[in-house]
Scaffold this motif. Structure first.
Motif: not given
Length: 185
Positions: A18-24, A100-101, A158-159, A178-179
């Motif tokens: 899947a695809t998505g977004v990463a915040t920290f 995650i990449s 969303a991660f 992200i992937n």
């Protein structure tokens, strides 16, 4: 290997991707997490990083976090006054791991790059759309953060990943596309 076998293997391999977004987020600075039995630390051992999953994400299982959006919790400039979060007892992803990449800068940065590394994250927390620390960042409440960067965009995986993983994924300063692939811990 026959062409049919190759196609079936390719379809099976992409079915979990899947695809998505990463915040920290710095989990070491937090007092607790939504998943019972997990400690609020950036490292979950064995090179695995902590992460929260957005409750509007397609990967989320179970009911969304219970809470409501109340503008009186927002200070009008992107922060919250009463930052008490909702209950997230229905999260079915607690303890699940994802590989995650980096797939690029979410913010359009051009002065960095993806490292090509992959990391593994373990879901120990939730990133609820109804948490004032998330919705108060939106423009409608005085903030300037896009909805997909504060767990507010339905349909986006969303991660919120431990800050200690950011440099392992990229040299970008901010959030990432992200992937994602579910993996065993």
């Amino acid at each position: 290997m026959s062409l049919v076998t190759f196609i079936l293997l390719a379809v099976a391999a992409t079915a979990n991707a899947a695809t998505g977004v990463a915040t920290f987020n710095n989990y070491d600075a937090q007092s607790g997490v939504a998943c019972s039995g997990f400690s609020s630390t950036n490292s979950q051992g064995n090179g695995i990083y902590a992460a929260a999953l957005g409750d509007l994400s397609p990967l989320w299982t179970g009911s969304e976090c219970s809470g409501s959006i109340d503008s009186s919790n927002c200070n009008g400039s992107g922060g919250c006054i009463d930052c008490t979060g909702p209950s997230c007892s229905g999260e079915g992803q607690c303890g699940q791991c994802f590989q995650i990449s980096c797939a690029g800068s979410l913010d359009g940065e051009t002065s960095g790059a993806c490292t090509g590394n992959t990391i593994i994250v373990k879901i120990i927390d939730a990133c609820p759309a109804t948490h004032p620390e998330n919705y108060c960042k939106l423009a409608e409440f005085g903030g300037n953060v896009p909805a997909n960067q504060c767990c507010e965009a339905a349909g986006v995986n969303a991660f919120d990943i431990a800050t200690t993983a950011q440099s392992a994924l990229s040299t970008f300063q901010y959030n990432l596309n992200i992937n994602i692939e579910a993996v065993s811990c």
